[in-house]
Write a protein that holds these residues in place. Structure first.
Motif, PDB file in Angstrom:
ATOM      1  N   GLY A 255       0.805  -1.212   0.000  1.00  0.00           N
ATOM      2  CA  GLY A 255       0.000   0.000   0.000  1.00  0.00           C
ATOM      3  C   GLY A 255       0.838   1.260   0.000  1.00  0.00           C
ATOM      4  N   PRO A 256       0.184   2.419   0.009  1.00  0.00           N
ATOM      5  CA  PRO A 256       0.902   3.689  -0.108  1.00  0.00           C
ATOM      6  C   PRO A 256       1.674   4.068   1.151  1.00  0.00           C
ATOM      7  N   ASN A 257       2.884   4.572   0.949  1.00  0.00           N
ATOM      8  CA  ASN A 257       3.636   5.166   2.060  1.00  0.00           C
ATOM      9  C   ASN A 257       3.588   6.687   1.970  1.00  0.00           C
ATOM     10  N   LEU A 258       3.072   7.210   0.844  1.00  0.00           N
ATOM     11  CA  LEU A 258       2.933   8.653   0.681  1.00  0.00           C
ATOM     12  C   LEU A 258       1.837   8.920  -0.342  1.00  0.00           C
ATOM     13  N   SER A 259       0.953   9.845  -0.024  1.00  0.00           N
ATOM     14  CA  SER A 259      -0.141  10.201  -0.929  1.00  0.00           C
ATOM     15  C   SER A 259      -0.003  11.660  -1.347  1.00  0.00           C
ATOM     16  N   GLY A 260      -0.611  11.982  -2.486  1.00  0.00           N
ATOM     17  CA  GLY A 260      -0.603  13.360  -2.947  1.00  0.00           C
ATOM     18  C   GLY A 260       0.526  13.709  -3.880  1.00  0.00           C
ATOM     19  N   THR A 261       1.068  12.713  -4.578  1.00  0.00           N
ATOM     20  CA  THR A 261       2.121  12.998  -5.548  1.00  0.00           C
ATOM     21  C   THR A 261       1.499  13.424  -6.875  1.00  0.00           C
ATOM     22  N   LYS A 262       2.329  13.985  -7.727  1.00  0.00           N
ATOM     23  CA  LYS A 262       1.843  14.475  -9.024  1.00  0.00           C
ATOM     24  C   LYS A 262       2.999  14.467 -10.012  1.00  0.00           C
ATOM     25  N   ILE A 263       2.692  14.190 -11.274  1.00  0.00           N
ATOM     26  CA  ILE A 263       3.688  14.298 -12.332  1.00  0.00           C
ATOM     27  C   ILE A 263       3.122  15.157 -13.459  1.00  0.00           C
ATOM     28  N   GLY A 264       4.002  15.748 -14.241  1.00  0.00           N
ATOM     29  CA  GLY A 264       3.560  16.562 -15.361  1.00  0.00           C
ATOM     30  C   GLY A 264       4.691  17.403 -15.903  1.00  0.00           C
ATOM     31  N   LEU A 265       4.362  18.338 -16.763  1.00  0.00           N
ATOM     32  CA  LEU A 265       5.340  19.292 -17.266  1.00  0.00           C
ATOM     33  C   LEU A 265       5.310  20.521 -16.375  1.00  0.00           C
ATOM     34  N   ALA A 266       6.474  20.987 -15.965  1.00  0.00           N
ATOM     35  CA  ALA A 266       6.570  22.114 -15.043  1.00  0.00           C
ATOM     36  C   ALA A 266       7.429  23.216 -15.632  1.00  0.00           C
ATOM     37  N   VAL A 267       7.091  24.440 -15.259  1.00  0.00           N
ATOM     38  CA  VAL A 267       7.826  25.616 -15.730  1.00  0.00           C
ATOM     39  C   VAL A 267       7.944  26.616 -14.590  1.00  0.00           C
ATOM     40  N   PRO A 268       8.895  27.551 -14.674  1.00  0.00           N
ATOM     41  CA  PRO A 268       8.955  28.626 -13.682  1.00  0.00           C
ATOM     42  C   PRO A 268       7.685  29.477 -13.760  1.00  0.00           C
ATOM     43  N   LYS A 269       7.256  29.997 -12.619  1.00  0.00           N
ATOM     44  CA  LYS A 269       6.032  30.806 -12.594  1.00  0.00           C
ATOM     45  C   LYS A 269       6.171  32.102 -13.388  1.00  0.00           C
ATOM     46  N   TYR A 270       7.415  32.535 -13.637  1.00  0.00           N
ATOM     47  CA  TYR A 270       7.567  33.772 -14.400  1.00  0.00           C
ATOM     48  C   TYR A 270       7.252  33.581 -15.887  1.00  0.00           C
ATOM     49  N   MET A 271       7.088  32.350 -16.337  1.00  0.00           N
ATOM     50  CA  MET A 271       6.756  32.109 -17.736  1.00  0.00           C
ATOM     51  C   MET A 271       5.264  32.319 -17.974  1.00  0.00           C
ATOM     52  N   GLU A 272       4.937  33.012 -19.060  1.00  0.00           N
ATOM     53  CA  GLU A 272       3.549  33.313 -19.391  1.00  0.00           C
ATOM     54  C   GLU A 272       2.959  32.198 -20.245  1.00  0.00           C
ATOM     55  N   ILE A 273       2.815  31.049 -19.626  1.00  0.00           N
ATOM     56  CA  ILE A 273       2.260  29.872 -20.285  1.00  0.00           C
ATOM     57  C   ILE A 273       1.521  29.078 -19.221  1.00  0.00           C
ATOM     58  N   GLY A 274       0.371  28.514 -19.584  1.00  0.00           N
ATOM     59  CA  GLY A 274      -0.425  27.858 -18.564  1.00  0.00           C
ATOM     60  C   GLY A 274      -0.835  26.426 -18.859  1.00  0.00           C
ATOM     61  N   SER A 275      -0.722  26.002 -20.124  1.00  0.00           N
ATOM     62  CA  SER A 275      -1.242  24.695 -20.509  1.00  0.00           C
ATOM     63  C   SER A 275      -0.312  24.014 -21.509  1.00  0.00           C
ATOM     64  N   ILE A 276      -0.365  22.702 -21.515  1.00  0.00           N
ATOM     65  CA  ILE A 276       0.393  21.955 -22.513  1.00  0.00           C
ATOM     66  C   ILE A 276      -0.077  22.336 -23.913  1.00  0.00           C
ATOM     67  N   GLU A 277      -1.348  22.688 -24.044  1.00  0.00           N
ATOM     68  CA  GLU A 277      -1.877  23.062 -25.347  1.00  0.00           C
ATOM     69  C   GLU A 277      -1.192  24.324 -25.887  1.00  0.00           C
ATOM     70  N   ASP A 278      -0.619  25.129 -25.001  1.00  0.00           N
ATOM     71  CA  ASP A 278       0.074  26.345 -25.433  1.00  0.00           C
ATOM     72  C   ASP A 278       1.388  26.032 -26.161  1.00  0.00           C
ATOM     73  N   LEU A 279       1.824  24.778 -26.100  1.00  0.00           N
ATOM     74  CA  LEU A 279       3.068  24.396 -26.774  1.00  0.00           C
ATOM     75  C   LEU A 279       2.863  24.162 -28.270  1.00  0.00           C
ATOM     76  N   LYS A 280       1.628  24.118 -28.699  1.00  0.00           N
ATOM     77  CA  LYS A 280       1.333  23.888 -30.120  1.00  0.00           C
ATOM     78  C   LYS A 280       1.241  25.220 -30.838  1.00  0.00           C
ATOM     79  N   LYS A 281       2.029  25.366 -31.881  1.00  0.00           N
ATOM     80  CA  LYS A 281       2.046  26.619 -32.626  1.00  0.00           C
ATOM     81  C   LYS A 281       0.758  26.747 -33.427  1.00  0.00           C
ATOM     82  N   LYS A 282       0.116  27.888 -33.267  1.00  0.00           N
ATOM     83  CA  LYS A 282      -1.162  28.116 -33.946  1.00  0.00           C
ATOM     84  C   LYS A 282      -0.938  28.404 -35.421  1.00  0.00           C
TER      85      LYS A 282
END
Length: 282
Positions: A255-282
């Motif tokens: 069973g779990p020894n730690l709960s509340g973990t998360k994985i994903g793409l991360a960036v510094p908060k100073y970057m003006e980007i909010g979603s993975i969808e923003d990585l696709k050039k329009k």
């Protein structure tokens, strides 16, 4: 010019340029055997980001690249996970994942080889009781990142959290000199947790614990084959899903020894980007 060279040579993000051009269409990853790398490769497909490259390396190389970019206020995208000391040291944010490729919150499970309960009941009991919080783990990780050896950081945490450790070892018979093998992957989180469990088993019960640093595949194979006694580093249900399914019925999940973990793409908060969808050039 490489990303690191850019980070050293410029001072701030050019927010007028498309994010892909700013970071050379690179996402800085870790070791190729990590589940987060496979999930990120899938994310690139699901979000149709064929122009992007996932850079393989190590956790150490990734954090070094991030540190250089962050100090220069340059853009950078990394494969991130929490708990991790980086989220305590830097202002980071996850990119939103509207397609749910990275799944929701995860847990870190303790996995034991078959027969450990019978062979080493004291170790089994402590491993089964072992449970802590993301904040606990981050304290150990941050101490290590600040220069302490993993074993020293673990001992210091035990000194500061004696009551919690007492509950893990309460009424458990000692096993002076008995050898155990704990396997782990070289993620900062797993270095912290595995060294902590080693320190508890040795200082409180007298075990002699060997640590086996391997890639994710060999770690799971070692448990399934009995070459390692346990791991406290199983990220489920997403990151290590393939290994869990592959070796199912060849190990015991405590069973779990730690709960509340998360994985994903991360960036510094100073970057003006909010979603993975923003990585696709329009």
């Amino acid at each position: 010019m490489t990303l690191l060279a850019a980070a050293c040579g410029q001072k701030k993000t050019d927010s007028s340029a498309f994010i892909g051009d700013q970071v050379k269409y690179e996402i800085i990853g870790i070791d190729p055997g990590a589940g987060i790398m496979k999930t990120t490769a899938q994310a690139l497909k699901d979000y149709d980001l064929s122009d992007w490259k996932l850079v393989e390396g190590s956790g150490t190389a990734m954090t070094a690249a991030f540190d250089k970019a962050y100090k220069a206020q340059m853009p950078i995208i990394i494969t991130g996970w929490t708990p991790h000391w980086m989220f305590s040291k830097y202002d980071l944010k996850y990119l939103e994942d509207p397609k749910g490729v990275y799944g929701g919150d995860e847990q870190i499970h303790t996995i034991a080889r078959k027969g450990l309960k019978t062979d080493q009941p004291s170790a089994y009991t402590v491993l089964d009781r072992f449970e802590w919080t993301p904040g606990d783990m981050e304290k150990v990780m941050l101490a290590i990142s600040d220069g302490k050896k993993p074993e020293e950081a673990a001992v210091d945490w035990i000194k500061d959290n004696g009551g919690k450790v007492d509950e893990w070892v309460k009424d458990v018979p000692k096993a002076e000199g008995v050898k155990l093998k704990l396997a782990y992957v070289a993620w900062d989180s797993e270095i912290a947790s595995t060294n902590l469990v080693k320190a508890v088993l040795e200082s409180r019960l007298g075990f002699k614990v060997d640590l086996l640093q391997v890639e994710a595949g060999p770690m799971w194979a070692g448990i399934a084959g009995g070459d390692a006694d346990a791991i406290v580093a199983a990220w489920l249900p997403t990151t290590h899903k393939d290994y869990y399914d592959k070796y199912k019925d060849k190990f015991e999940d405590l069973g779990p020894n730690l709960s509340g973990t998360k994985i994903g793409l991360a960036v510094p908060k100073y970057m003006e980007i909010g979603s993975i969808e923003d990585l696709k050039k329009k």
